[in-house]
Design an enzyme around this catalytic site. Structure first.
Site, short mmCIF file in Angstrom:
data_model
loop_
_atom_site.label_atom_id
_atom_site.label_comp_id
_atom_site.label_asym_id
_atom_site.label_seq_id
_atom_site.Cartn_x
_atom_site.Cartn_y
_atom_site.Cartn_z
N LYS A 179 23.30 29.81 -59.60
CA LYS A 179 22.98 30.07 -58.19
C LYS A 179 21.96 31.21 -58.08
CE LYS A 179 27.44 28.35 -56.57
NZ LYS A 179 28.78 28.59 -56.07
N GLN A 224 32.48 33.63 -55.09
CA GLN A 224 32.80 32.49 -55.96
C GLN A 224 34.31 32.32 -56.08
OE1 GLN A 224 30.58 30.35 -57.19
NE2 GLN A 224 32.07 29.14 -58.29
N ASP A 255 28.81 29.18 -47.41
CA ASP A 255 29.68 28.22 -48.12
C ASP A 255 30.41 27.31 -47.12
OD1 ASP A 255 29.86 27.99 -50.90
OD2 ASP A 255 30.85 29.93 -51.09
N1 GUN Z 1 34.01 27.15 -56.58
C1 GUN Z 1 33.77 25.83 -56.80
N2 GUN Z 1 32.85 25.36 -55.93
C2 GUN Z 1 32.49 26.39 -55.15
C3 GUN Z 1 31.57 26.54 -54.08
O1 GUN Z 1 30.89 25.61 -53.64
N3 GUN Z 1 31.48 27.79 -53.55
C4 GUN Z 1 32.24 28.83 -53.99
N4 GUN Z 1 32.09 30.00 -53.39
N5 GUN Z 1 33.10 28.73 -54.98
C5 GUN Z 1 33.23 27.52 -55.56
#
Ligand code: GUN
Length: 294
Positions: free
Chosen positions: A53, A97, A120
């Protein structure tokens, strides 16, 4: 029939090119979209997602504020960092995350994020807005799935979509997005999960099958109607001594067998994965535009 492969990397590249141009336009207006990233602990899969990311942010010219905290971080320390990012005008999106290490309260942390920076789409306010069909940040993985379907020419309107998996991150929001009375929606949606009796009974009826169960080989060829569209959201690490890292990635679908029967299919890796990150970039740019009324 051998399925057409839906190339997530290529679709993601197209969208990122569009986003990079938009970032350049915003910069000429004095706006640099920014993403605040918070990773707590050392979970290897989470580390690799977060690094991807951060790299993607730099590639399209976003500002990013990267915070990798130890697993011993307290709830209060984490909340203080979220509050600092809420108040920082350089940051338009905040990404914590998930999953968080044991001892940290995920729902309290998500609730602390300013809903206008919740790129998100996990804050209850955005979840509620999405369910109601109002303007909201769409969660990145399901949004990526819808984009892949639309950009591959799949007709969602009137289709029967069967989702296997009911997680808060994928299954539940995707079901809502596909059933919305709007473009990219209007599907008839069935959601299967671990307590469903005979999942194949439902998937065999589907025009579109979305596998988001988190378990390899959940979807086998006998469960798919000839010509159906199959989207594999699964990312499972399988031990493999022949690989440098000691593992390889597989999805939830028995790809080799299902591709001989499906009309279209996404691979793993190179399918949904690159789209998730792309939609995060999209939401961050959108958030910056909204913050400056552009
Ligand atoms: N863990 C697995 N997928 C995601 C996501 O799309 N965003 C976040 N913040 N954590 C995750």
């Amino acid at each position: 029939m051998t399925a057409r492969i839906i190339d997530g990397k290529e679709i993601a590249r197209q969208i990122r090119t569009e986003l990079a141009e938009e970032v350049q336009r915003l910069k000429t207006l004095g706006v640099v979209p920014g993403l605040g990233v918070i990773l707590v602990g050392e979970d290897p899969a989470s580390r690799s997602y977060v690094m991807a990311k951060e790299k993607a942010c730099h590639e399209i010219g976003l500002y990013s504020d990267d915070n990798h905290l130890p697993a011993t971080t307290s709830q209060e320390e984490l909340l203080a960092l979220v509050r600092r990012m809420n108040a920082d005008p350089r940051i338009n999106g905040i990404l914590v995350q998930l999953p968080l290490p044991k001892g940290l309260d995920e729902s309290k942390v998500l609730l602390a994020i300013d809903p206008d920076k919740d790129v998100d789409g996990f804050h209850p306010l955005n979840v509620g807005r999405m369910v109601l069909g109002e303007k909201a940040f769409m969660p990145c993985t399901p949004h990526g799935v819808v984009q892949m379907l639309c950009r591959s020419g799949v007709v969602i309107d009137g289709a029967h979509a069967v989702i296997v998996g009911r997680s808060n991150i994928v299954g539940k929001p995707l079901a809502n997005m596909l059933m919305q009375k709007s473009p990219g929606g209007n599907a008839t949606v069935t959601v299967c999960h671990t307590r469903t009796r005979d999942i194949g009974r439902y998937t065999r009826e589907a025009d579109i099958v979305i596998a988001a169960a988190g378990r390899p080989n959940t979807i086998t060829a006998d469960m798919i109607r000839e010509g159906a569209v199959v989207i594999d959201v699964g990312v499972n690490r399988i031990e493999d001594a022949s690989r440098k890292q000691g593992f390889r990635l597989v999805g939830d679908v028995d790809f080799e067998a299902v591709k001989e029967k499906a009309g279209m299919i996404t691979p793993v890796p190179g399918g949904v994965g690159p789209m998730t990150i792309t939609m995060l970039l999209h939401n961050t740019v959108e958030s910056a535009r909204r913050a400056h009324n552009l």
